[in-house]
Enzyme design. Sequence first.
Site, PDB file in Angstrom:
ATOM      1  N   ASN A  73      -5.079  -6.676  -7.459  1.00 64.15           N
ATOM      2  CA  ASN A  73      -3.916  -6.857  -6.574  1.00 64.15           C
ATOM      3  C   ASN A  73      -4.088  -8.125  -5.751  1.00 64.15           C
ATOM      4  OD1 ASN A  73      -3.453  -4.291  -7.529  1.00 64.15           O
ATOM      5  ND2 ASN A  73      -4.172  -3.288  -5.680  1.00 64.15           N
ATOM      6  N   ASP A  74      -5.269  -8.225  -5.118  1.00 64.70           N
ATOM      7  CA  ASP A  74      -5.525  -9.420  -4.326  1.00 64.70           C
ATOM      8  C   ASP A  74      -5.876 -10.611  -5.208  1.00 64.70           C
ATOM      9  OD1 ASP A  74      -5.014  -8.868  -1.613  1.00 64.70           O
ATOM     10  OD2 ASP A  74      -6.740  -7.520  -1.579  1.00 64.70           O
ATOM     11  N   HIS A 114       0.804  -1.219   0.000  1.00 62.13           N
ATOM     12  CA  HIS A 114       0.000   0.000   0.000  1.00 62.13           C
ATOM     13  C   HIS A 114       0.838   1.271   0.000  1.00 62.13           C
ATOM     14  CE1 HIS A 114      -3.192  -2.861   0.613  1.00 62.13           C
ATOM     15  NE2 HIS A 114      -3.906  -1.965  -0.003  1.00 62.13           N
ATOM     16  N   ARG A 158     -15.400   1.994  -0.671  1.00 54.87           N
ATOM     17  CA  ARG A 158     -15.209   0.605  -0.268  1.00 54.87           C
ATOM     18  C   ARG A 158     -15.234   0.556   1.253  1.00 54.87           C
ATOM     19  NH1 ARG A 158      -9.915  -2.572  -1.428  1.00 54.87           N
ATOM     20  NH2 ARG A 158      -8.907  -1.072  -0.087  1.00 54.87           N
ATOM     21  N   ARG A 212     -10.511   3.959  -0.630  1.00 57.70           N
ATOM     22  CA  ARG A 212     -10.072   2.986   0.372  1.00 57.70           C
ATOM     23  C   ARG A 212     -10.359   3.569   1.760  1.00 57.70           C
ATOM     24  NH1 ARG A 212      -5.941   1.893  -3.766  1.00 57.70           N
ATOM     25  NH2 ARG A 212      -5.716  -0.356  -3.988  1.00 57.70           N
ATOM     26  N   CYS A 254     -10.389  -2.078 -10.381  1.00 61.60           N
ATOM     27  CA  CYS A 254      -9.844  -1.004  -9.551  1.00 61.60           C
ATOM     28  C   CYS A 254      -8.473  -1.364  -8.983  1.00 61.60           C
ATOM     29  CB  CYS A 254     -10.809  -0.635  -8.428  1.00 61.60           C
ATOM     30  SG  CYS A 254     -11.033  -1.956  -7.240  1.00 61.60           S
ATOM     31  N   GLU A 280     -12.070 -10.223  -5.799  1.00 61.54           N
ATOM     32  CA  GLU A 280     -10.626 -10.311  -5.583  1.00 61.54           C
ATOM     33  C   GLU A 280     -10.210 -11.661  -5.016  1.00 61.54           C
ATOM     34  OE1 GLU A 280      -9.461  -6.936  -3.190  1.00 61.54           O
ATOM     35  OE2 GLU A 280     -11.227  -7.084  -1.934  1.00 61.54           O
TER      36      GLU A 280
HETATM   37  C1  PEP Z   1      -7.066  -4.992  -4.928  1.00 64.19           C
HETATM   38  O1  PEP Z   1      -6.894  -5.954  -4.183  1.00 64.19           O
HETATM   39  O2  PEP Z   1      -6.813  -5.012  -6.157  1.00 64.19           O
HETATM   40  C2  PEP Z   1      -7.601  -3.734  -4.392  1.00 64.19           C
HETATM   41  C3  PEP Z   1      -7.960  -2.740  -5.183  1.00 64.19           C
HETATM   42  O3  PEP Z   1      -7.660  -3.614  -3.036  1.00 64.19           O
HETATM   43  P1  PEP Z   1      -6.364  -3.321  -2.126  1.00 64.19           P
HETATM   44  O4  PEP Z   1      -5.204  -3.094  -3.037  1.00 64.19           O
HETATM   45  O5  PEP Z   1      -6.670  -2.132  -1.292  1.00 64.19           O
HETATM   46  O6  PEP Z   1      -6.265  -4.576  -1.346  1.00 64.19           O
HETATM   47 MG    MG Z   2      -7.764  -5.880  -2.193  1.00 68.83          MG
END
Ligand code: PEP
Ligand code: MG
Length: 551
Positions: A451-452, A188, A330, A294, A499, A428
């Site tokens: 990302n997840d 992050h 979110r 976020r 996203c 995700e």
């Molecule tokens: C993701 O997981 O792609 C996402 C947008 O959430 P974060 O990166 O905050 O976990």
């Molecule tokens: Mg995520």
Amino acid sequence: MKKYEGKSVFGGIAIGKVLVYKKGEQQVKRWRVSDVKAEIQRFEDAKMAAVEQLKQLYDKAVREVGEASAAIFEIHQMMLDDLDYIDSIHNMIETQEVNAEYAVAATSDNFAMMFSSMDDDYMKERAADVKDVSERVLAILNGGSKSTVDTDEPVIIVADDLAPSETVQLDKDKVLAFVTVHGSSNSHTAILARTMGIPALIGTPVDLDSVDGKMAVVDGYAGAFIVDPDGDTMTQMEEKKKKDQEKKELLQTLKGKENITLDGKKVMVYANIGNIKDLAMVLQNDAGGIGLFRSEFIYLEHDDYPTEEEQFKIYKAVAETMAGKRVIIRTLDIGADKQAAYFNMDHEENPALGYRAIRICLTREEIFRTQLRAIFRASAYGKISVMYPMIISMDEVKKIKKIAAEVKAELAEQNIAVGEVEQGIMIETPAAVMISESLAKEVDFFSIGTNDLTQYTLAIDRQNPKLEDFYDPHHPAVLNMIRMTVENAHKAGIWAGICGELGADLELTKFFLSIGVDELSVSPGSVLAVRKAILETDVEKEREEQLKKWL
Ligand code: PEP
Ligand code: MG
């Protein structure tokens, strides 16, 4: 001049002085002191300096977030005046002839243990406060200041690693770039650098002590960190910075244009934010809305659970500033790498697979209901949507919808206005992808968190720097998951967006458009570059080739 190589997580050139960021958590050693009186005085001086810092923080917080949120800094001041706390430290220095650092750390541990064992919830939460305020004193004793950028001029922040709770406390106007020794490009902190639109390098093998206060250049394109640059290098870099600026200005000419492909397909290009301050970048880059707010960053910025009123004010301000454009909030996605001490979470062996996000909200409903009340109330002031993170089952979605309906009914009973709030979920986890056909019938939209999704599909910890080369969001398994999700969304007549960070990957824009992605939500600084890529794409013409190339 010394040049280090790092891995770039955001492009750009920064030139400025280095400030080595000291960790919030201090390493404490114990040693014997001969002059206990002098040592007690050293503690008293540090304590006074800490009180002074807290007074300034209080004034700043009152100005920026209001008195209620600022109150925590008053509580911290009171703790430093607490006679039991002070007596314990004095006594330890005197009787054990130990250094002030050790006495503060040991007292902090003892008091935290005592508070956490109390029955009263309020007192339990003071455990985090006593640790926090003690760390401030420790940082001063160690010659630093806790979690703040103590400088008048903007600086390049160099650190071993940065936790989200640390980055979030930095005064953004003072940060030119980030350089970290550790960290991963999917962390992050990296996301924050992208949101702020500043260059950032990770995995840079810098000897922290040797660079503090020196002049340096961060080249986010070449992945270079140059300390004490010589005259020639400086001229080159200034030239590169100028060209970079010109390119950015050229992109600015795309402001006001629609996101429409050569063959007429309209796409929503939204921005990701973590903070109300990011809105300036959103407006500057002409995003069509907020695709991911976020909200957990509000929790990370607080020393205690943010109240309904505090949250409402923030959501309302975002909705009003976006003036009728869609704002997707979110709900709390805390846990894993995003930890706030006052949640008092247990240590977990596998936090990414652990107690996080919606799992916390569905088991600690009071936190969830407070947030939903704030979001629904703010929806009367703009076009707010809500989305839920880390979904794995239909059961979760049904529970969430039930709670949301109850919260809405409660507000209606109290005659509190609520707008039309679309409810979506984040896709995700592979589980959510596999049941996306059914999930799509229950919600208004999907937003794919790549990302997840990459982390869970490939079984790769996104935080682990050693796995950087294995973390491959271009993997056909991930791209097929995205395709399947979009197809199932469309079958049920809802829209699907992306996203996660992959949404800004210009290599994939044509592919995303080919599989019918309706929305791309990216860091504010990437909005115009994505718009440019959309304007240059002919979806019909390129579809077949794109599918062949990537799947
Ligand atoms: C993701 O997981 O792609 C996402 C947008 O959430 P974060 O990166 O905050 O976990
Ligand atoms: Mg995520």
